[in-house]
Design an enzyme around this catalytic site. Sequence first.
Site, PDB file in Angstrom:
ATOM      1  N   THR A   1     -26.444  23.658 -62.224  1.00 26.99           N
ATOM      2  CA  THR A   1     -25.769  22.910 -61.077  1.00 26.99           C
ATOM      3  C   THR A   1     -26.155  21.493 -60.958  1.00 26.99           C
ATOM      4  OG1 THR A   1     -27.485  23.921 -59.851  1.00 26.99           O
ATOM      5  CG2 THR A   1     -25.813  25.349 -60.242  1.00 26.99           C
TER       6      THR A   1
ATOM      7  N   HIS B   1     -38.053  25.363 -60.580  1.00 27.82           N
ATOM      8  CA  HIS B   1     -37.679  26.090 -61.840  1.00 27.82           C
ATOM      9  C   HIS B   1     -38.897  26.336 -62.809  1.00 27.82           C
ATOM     10  CE1 HIS B   1     -33.961  24.311 -60.633  1.00 27.82           C
ATOM     11  NE2 HIS B   1     -33.293  25.607 -60.973  1.00 27.82           N
TER      12      HIS B   1
ATOM     13  N   LYS C   1     -28.706  32.701 -50.684  1.00 30.49           N
ATOM     14  CA  LYS C   1     -28.229  31.763 -50.189  1.00 30.49           C
ATOM     15  C   LYS C   1     -27.112  32.324 -49.017  1.00 30.49           C
ATOM     16  CE  LYS C   1     -28.015  29.226 -54.554  1.00 30.49           C
ATOM     17  NZ  LYS C   1     -28.312  30.155 -55.283  1.00 30.49           N
TER      18      LYS C   1
ATOM     19  N   LYS D   1     -39.500  20.884 -53.294  1.00 26.49           N
ATOM     20  CA  LYS D   1     -39.011  20.012 -52.391  1.00 26.49           C
ATOM     21  C   LYS D   1     -40.048  19.034 -51.682  1.00 26.49           C
ATOM     22  CE  LYS D   1     -34.644  21.625 -52.744  1.00 26.49           C
ATOM     23  NZ  LYS D   1     -33.530  21.135 -53.185  1.00 26.49           N
ATOM     24  N   THR D   2     -39.479  17.703 -51.552  1.00 28.03           N
ATOM     25  CA  THR D   2     -40.531  17.034 -50.619  1.00 28.03           C
ATOM     26  C   THR D   2     -39.648  16.291 -49.449  1.00 28.03           C
ATOM     27  OG1 THR D   2     -39.959  15.023 -51.629  1.00 28.03           O
ATOM     28  CG2 THR D   2     -41.844  16.290 -52.508  1.00 28.03           C
TER      29      THR D   2
ATOM     30  N   GLN E   1     -23.477  38.307 -64.681  1.00 27.02           N
ATOM     31  CA  GLN E   1     -24.959  38.368 -64.940  1.00 27.02           C
ATOM     32  C   GLN E   1     -25.177  39.633 -65.660  1.00 27.02           C
ATOM     33  OE1 GLN E   1     -27.701  36.627 -62.202  1.00 27.02           O
ATOM     34  NE2 GLN E   1     -29.295  37.595 -63.387  1.00 27.02           N
TER      35      GLN E   1
ATOM     36  N   LYS F   1     -41.244  24.878 -49.287  1.00 24.37           N
ATOM     37  CA  LYS F   1     -40.447  25.428 -50.645  1.00 24.37           C
ATOM     38  C   LYS F   1     -41.031  24.410 -51.693  1.00 24.37           C
ATOM     39  CE  LYS F   1     -35.889  26.754 -52.572  1.00 24.37           C
ATOM     40  NZ  LYS F   1     -34.723  26.860 -52.261  1.00 24.37           N
TER      41      LYS F   1
ATOM     42  N   ASP G   1     -35.741  37.062 -56.225  1.00 21.37           N
ATOM     43  CA  ASP G   1     -34.264  37.077 -55.576  1.00 21.37           C
ATOM     44  C   ASP G   1     -33.271  37.391 -56.451  1.00 21.37           C
ATOM     45  OD1 ASP G   1     -34.862  34.619 -56.966  1.00 21.37           O
ATOM     46  OD2 ASP G   1     -33.085  33.522 -56.064  1.00 21.37           O
TER      47      ASP G   1
ATOM     48  N   HIS H   1     -35.849  21.229 -61.756  1.00 22.97           N
ATOM     49  CA  HIS H   1     -36.816  20.764 -60.695  1.00 22.97           C
ATOM     50  C   HIS H   1     -38.130  21.541 -60.674  1.00 22.97           C
ATOM     51  CE1 HIS H   1     -35.881  23.456 -57.689  1.00 22.97           C
ATOM     52  NE2 HIS H   1     -34.313  23.229 -57.506  1.00 22.97           N
TER      53      HIS H   1
ATOM     54  N   ARG I   1     -21.768  28.172 -53.025  1.00 21.86           N
ATOM     55  CA  ARG I   1     -22.207  26.971 -53.906  1.00 21.86           C
ATOM     56  C   ARG I   1     -20.965  26.207 -53.898  1.00 21.86           C
ATOM     57  NH1 ARG I   1     -24.289  28.645 -59.673  1.00 21.86           N
ATOM     58  NH2 ARG I   1     -26.360  28.792 -58.451  1.00 21.86           N
TER      59      ARG I   1
END
Length: 416
Positions: free
Chosen positions: A45, A53, A87, A239-240, A180, A236, A201, A50, A91
């Site tokens: 995506t 992952h 989510k 993330k920053t 999936q 999380k 998840d 990041h 998306r």
Amino acid sequence: MSAFKSAFLNTLSERGFIHQISDESGLDDLLSKEVVTAYIGFDPTGPSLHVGHMTQIMLLYWFQQTGHRPIALMGGGTTMVGDPSGKDESRQLLTVDQIEDNKTKIKVGFSSFLNFNDDPNGAIMADNADWLLKLNYIEFLRDYGKHLSVNAMLARDSVKNRLDREQHLSFLEFNYMCLQAYDYVELSRRYDCRLQMGGSDQWGNIVSGVDLGRRSGAEQLYALTTPLLATASGAKMGKTANGAVWLDPTMLPVFDFWQYWRNTEDADVGKFLRLFTTLPLDEIAKLEALEGAELNESKKILATQATTLVHGQQRALEAEETARKTFEEGALASNLPTVEVNKSDLEGGMGILQLLVASGFAKSNGEARRHIKGGAVRWNDTVVSDETLSISLADMKDGDDKLSFGKKKHVLIQPK
């Protein structure tokens, strides 16, 4: 005494990777007897994975290191649909060209972790677009639709939460679970894949594949998930305040990646050393037992080890040395991230507020003012107290001028 017979599950258990396993004893027995193939799916995506992952990437790493064959599955097909798991909103769908470009860039990063060779446990890079884009819808419904339970899908938390909140869930997304599940069956046929792994998840999607395999005549398939990871303060992973912590060095400088790990909260040091480095467990036990200022040394080791996995040892050591020179010696380190500013903007003088915003240290002039009032801003190691300060080309030192926010965030301002 080992909790498992297989080296892989022992490694995961000791390092804190395991959340759920569909058939613990069956999977352990299989892994202890033969080379097993397992996969994790990554939907392209974005142009890079990041830090969020990395837990899954490390699963594939340890799977190969303990003698098994990992598959990194690119979701070239499923990305066209969108995964509703965890989510609240649909998306944003990407074009085919965007997906292909993202896949190409992401694939490069996996070579840092996995060996793609012809050995029995050589890693495989697959793409579900190879079979999903060729599916005949009527044949798919006839052959597999009868095995896919709508009742079970509605009971999945990822779907149930959206419906309970009366939030829109499109038929397009609802089909993601079907696709999936089919991926797992297809991989079992093509590569004798027996295990799918992922974050907690993804449990519902993974066990749907296990069930579809059983109903459609595949060999016994297995599921394994990891805990969803957050920092001790609840933030999380990956993330920053300035955005995602990308693995691609063109999207995030290696120094910033190193610094992300150096800033780990005290309570997370041991956990992150186990999950995101390959250091022996006895060494990790000693590092996490340190207290006070000594624990900072453990954080530096964590930063260098995690950066080595992603960017290689040379870049990791360069980032470590840059940090040492910048923070311990107060020197100007050429490996710091750079922010280029047009010379024309500097000729007449550029305000310090603008520079703080351009550097990403503030989102607005108002926030920049608050940073200055708090004494957090420095220009070439001198505290800035005047919010009207203007920096011109004549004030700069050959383009090697350092703008700092706090003790740990620094950039070089370079005219272009």
